[in-house]
Motif scaffolding. Structure first.
Motif, PDB file in Angstrom:
ATOM      1  N   ASN A 134       0.823  -1.217   0.000  1.00  0.00           N
ATOM      2  CA  ASN A 134       0.000   0.000   0.000  1.00  0.00           C
ATOM      3  C   ASN A 134       0.863   1.275   0.000  1.00  0.00           C
ATOM      4  O   ASN A 134       2.068   1.221   0.174  1.00  0.00           O
ATOM      5  CB  ASN A 134      -0.942  -0.025   1.211  1.00  0.00           C
ATOM      6  N   ASP A 137       1.409   5.616  -3.841  1.00  0.00           N
ATOM      7  CA  ASP A 137       1.529   7.035  -4.248  1.00  0.00           C
ATOM      8  C   ASP A 137       2.751   7.700  -3.634  1.00  0.00           C
ATOM      9  O   ASP A 137       3.205   8.739  -4.109  1.00  0.00           O
ATOM     10  CB  ASP A 137       0.244   7.790  -3.861  1.00  0.00           C
ATOM     11  N   SER A 165      -3.024   1.954  -3.516  1.00  0.00           N
ATOM     12  CA  SER A 165      -3.005   3.224  -2.808  1.00  0.00           C
ATOM     13  C   SER A 165      -4.426   3.556  -2.378  1.00  0.00           C
ATOM     14  O   SER A 165      -5.312   3.705  -3.219  1.00  0.00           O
ATOM     15  CB  SER A 165      -2.458   4.341  -3.711  1.00  0.00           C
ATOM     16  N   LYS A 194      -4.442  -0.114   6.594  1.00  0.00           N
ATOM     17  CA  LYS A 194      -5.420  -1.207   6.522  1.00  0.00           C
ATOM     18  C   LYS A 194      -6.838  -0.668   6.603  1.00  0.00           C
ATOM     19  O   LYS A 194      -7.696  -1.021   5.775  1.00  0.00           O
ATOM     20  CB  LYS A 194      -5.144  -2.216   7.649  1.00  0.00           C
ATOM     21  N   SER A 195      -7.090   0.201   7.577  1.00  0.00           N
ATOM     22  CA  SER A 195      -8.440   0.764   7.720  1.00  0.00           C
ATOM     23  C   SER A 195      -8.804   1.609   6.509  1.00  0.00           C
ATOM     24  O   SER A 195      -9.927   1.548   6.010  1.00  0.00           O
ATOM     25  CB  SER A 195      -8.542   1.619   8.987  1.00  0.00           C
ATOM     26  N   SER A 196      -7.852   2.405   6.023  1.00  0.00           N
ATOM     27  CA  SER A 196      -8.119   3.246   4.847  1.00  0.00           C
ATOM     28  C   SER A 196      -8.465   2.385   3.634  1.00  0.00           C
ATOM     29  O   SER A 196      -9.350   2.734   2.856  1.00  0.00           O
ATOM     30  CB  SER A 196      -6.896   4.104   4.520  1.00  0.00           C
ATOM     31  N   ASN A 210      -6.025   6.510  11.566  1.00  0.00           N
ATOM     32  CA  ASN A 210      -5.153   7.299  12.435  1.00  0.00           C
ATOM     33  C   ASN A 210      -4.068   7.982  11.655  1.00  0.00           C
ATOM     34  O   ASN A 210      -3.521   7.415  10.722  1.00  0.00           O
ATOM     35  CB  ASN A 210      -4.478   6.382  13.456  1.00  0.00           C
ATOM     36  N   THR A 222      -5.532   1.347  15.868  1.00  0.00           N
ATOM     37  CA  THR A 222      -6.881   1.809  15.592  1.00  0.00           C
ATOM     38  C   THR A 222      -7.884   0.722  15.989  1.00  0.00           C
ATOM     39  O   THR A 222      -8.711   0.914  16.841  1.00  0.00           O
ATOM     40  CB  THR A 222      -7.062   2.190  14.108  1.00  0.00           C
TER      41      THR A 222
HETATM   42  P1  GDP Z   1      -3.990   1.250   9.813  1.00  0.00           P
HETATM   43  O1  GDP Z   1      -3.372   1.496  11.157  1.00  0.00           O
HETATM   44  O2  GDP Z   1      -3.212   0.232   9.034  1.00  0.00           O
HETATM   45  O3  GDP Z   1      -5.445   0.970   9.852  1.00  0.00           O
HETATM   46  O4  GDP Z   1      -3.751   2.601   8.970  1.00  0.00           O
HETATM   47  P2  GDP Z   1      -4.760   3.816   8.669  1.00  0.00           P
HETATM   48  O5  GDP Z   1      -5.759   3.414   7.643  1.00  0.00           O
HETATM   49  O6  GDP Z   1      -5.266   4.373   9.951  1.00  0.00           O
HETATM   50  O7  GDP Z   1      -3.757   4.826   7.945  1.00  0.00           O
HETATM   51  C1  GDP Z   1      -2.636   5.387   8.616  1.00  0.00           C
HETATM   52  C2  GDP Z   1      -2.236   6.684   7.916  1.00  0.00           C
HETATM   53  O8  GDP Z   1      -1.794   6.422   6.587  1.00  0.00           O
HETATM   54  C3  GDP Z   1      -3.392   7.670   7.775  1.00  0.00           C
HETATM   55  O9  GDP Z   1      -2.875   8.955   7.965  1.00  0.00           O
HETATM   56  C4  GDP Z   1      -3.853   7.475   6.356  1.00  0.00           C
HETATM   57  O10 GDP Z   1      -4.455   8.626   5.804  1.00  0.00           O
HETATM   58  C5  GDP Z   1      -2.546   7.163   5.630  1.00  0.00           C
HETATM   59  N1  GDP Z   1      -2.737   6.331   4.439  1.00  0.00           N
HETATM   60  C6  GDP Z   1      -3.420   5.172   4.351  1.00  0.00           C
HETATM   61  N2  GDP Z   1      -3.342   4.662   3.115  1.00  0.00           N
HETATM   62  C7  GDP Z   1      -2.592   5.521   2.391  1.00  0.00           C
HETATM   63  C8  GDP Z   1      -2.121   5.547   1.022  1.00  0.00           C
HETATM   64  O11 GDP Z   1      -2.387   4.657   0.201  1.00  0.00           O
HETATM   65  N3  GDP Z   1      -1.319   6.600   0.662  1.00  0.00           N
HETATM   66  C9  GDP Z   1      -0.975   7.585   1.546  1.00  0.00           C
HETATM   67  N4  GDP Z   1      -0.186   8.565   1.098  1.00  0.00           N
HETATM   68  N5  GDP Z   1      -1.402   7.590   2.826  1.00  0.00           N
HETATM   69  C10 GDP Z   1      -2.182   6.578   3.241  1.00  0.00           C
END
Ligand code: GDP
Ligand code: ZN
Length: 319
Positions: A134, A137, A165, A194-196, A210, A222
């Protein structure tokens, strides 16, 4: 008079530690466990996992609360060493058809060996794995080369790879079709997105995301509990972000048997219990020299063996 209602073949969809959300016929009830459940003598922090098929009893007077009476035999399960209680195992999920590991080459930086440690949890049941790289970008040329290097290693030995991404939508359709008509465990280090990604696949879920907590690039937790989401013929089990994977439940030969390409080649080793280190006529070492197996995989393998041997030494020499 009947006070209890018996329900068979319900599905555990969420685990909070003491309560389990169990679903049947479009209904959801909160259940507790009564009695002892054991998994082949293993010490577990949580005897019931998301994905379990269970029989429950409901009280006629309180239909939204129940008791889990029986866990049906699991087709498979994924366990890790409990992060809190070292001598216990934590059941991450059961009855899954594939596992999706979300990683990033950078932001946060991929931990050396993390992929191979993850695969040690899925290999015992030959659970198919897709690696999702992931935040594409953000990749510069070096990151892209690292991605291509890893993709080559893992695709060669049968693991699917997707570049994604959550920010610009790259790879989302591919990931979606990979998830269709299956139950998938989704896991990753905290902060990898992962959440995103799950939100990108289904915006209705609105999972909390987060910000990376500070310049070290480490994410905060998260998700706290495992939870199954069902939508569009997709079933995903979202699990809490992981920091480290250690294996005091494994022996050296367990590791050897679960590095799949090593295991395949090891039929040609002189000794059937070869650990592929100093033994003579080792086919795995030969394959390494011939560039048929990955140097990175071999290096990580040795690291894991050393860690396990050290751990086991202290365990076994405890007074
Ligand atoms: P998790 O802990 O794996 O669930 O991660 P989150 O979904 O909370 O994302 C952590 C951070 O990474 C957040 O600030 C998101 O906006 C950012 N993020 C997630 N996916 C991407 C991506 O594909 N590209 C970029 N540049 N940022 C991302
Ligand atoms: Zn060998």
């Amino acid at each position: 008079m009947v006070n209890n209602l018996s329900i068979k073949n319900a599905l555990v969809v969420r685990s909070t530690g003491s309560w389990y959300d169990v679903s049947y016929e479009d209904k959801k009830v909160q259940c507790r466990i009564k009695g002892k459940f054991r998994l082949q003598g293993l010490k577990l922090t949580n005897p019931v996992a998301v994905g379990d098929i269970v029989d429950i009893h409901l009280d006629k007077n309180e239909m939204d609360k129940g008791v889990i009476k029986k866990i049906h035999n699991r087709k498979n399960y994924i366990v890790r060493q409990s992060p809190g209680k070292k001598h216990f195992l934590h059941l991450l999920a059961s009855n899954v058809e594939q596992a999706i590991l979300i990683i990033t080459v950078n932001y946060p930086k991929l931990k050396q060996g993390f992929i191979d440690r993850f695969l040690l949890m899925t290999e015992p049941y030959n659970i198919p794995v897709t690696l999702v790289f992931n935040k594409s970008d953000l990749y510069d040329e070096g990151d892209t080369n690292m991605y291509l290097y890893l993709k080559d290693i893992y695709e060669k030995i049968g693991y699917n790879c997707i570049l994604s991404s959550a920010l610009n939508g790259g790879g989302i359709e591919e990931l979606k079709s990979c998830l269709k008509n299956k139950t998938s465990l989704v896991l990753g280090q905290s902060g990898v997105g992962k959440s995103s990604l799950i939100n990108a696949i289904n915006p209705n879920l609105e999972l909390k995301t987060n910000e990376l907590s500070d310049y070290t690039g480490k994410g905060q937790h998260t998700t706290t509990f495992a939870e199954m989401f069902e939508f569009d013929d997709i079933k995903i089990i979202d699990t809490p972000g992981i920091k480290n994977l250690s294996f005091n439940n494994l022996e050296v030969l367990d590791v050897a048997h679960n590095f799949r390409e090593f295991f395949e080649i090891s039929k040609h080793c002189k000794y059937s219990n070869c650990t592929h280190r100093k033994e003579p006529n080792c086919a795995v070492k030969q394959a390494l020299e011939d560039d048929e197996i990955s140097e990175l995989r071999y290096y990580n393998y040795i690291q894991i063996l050393e860690e396990i041997e050290e751990q086991n030494y202290w365990e076994r020499h405890k007074m």
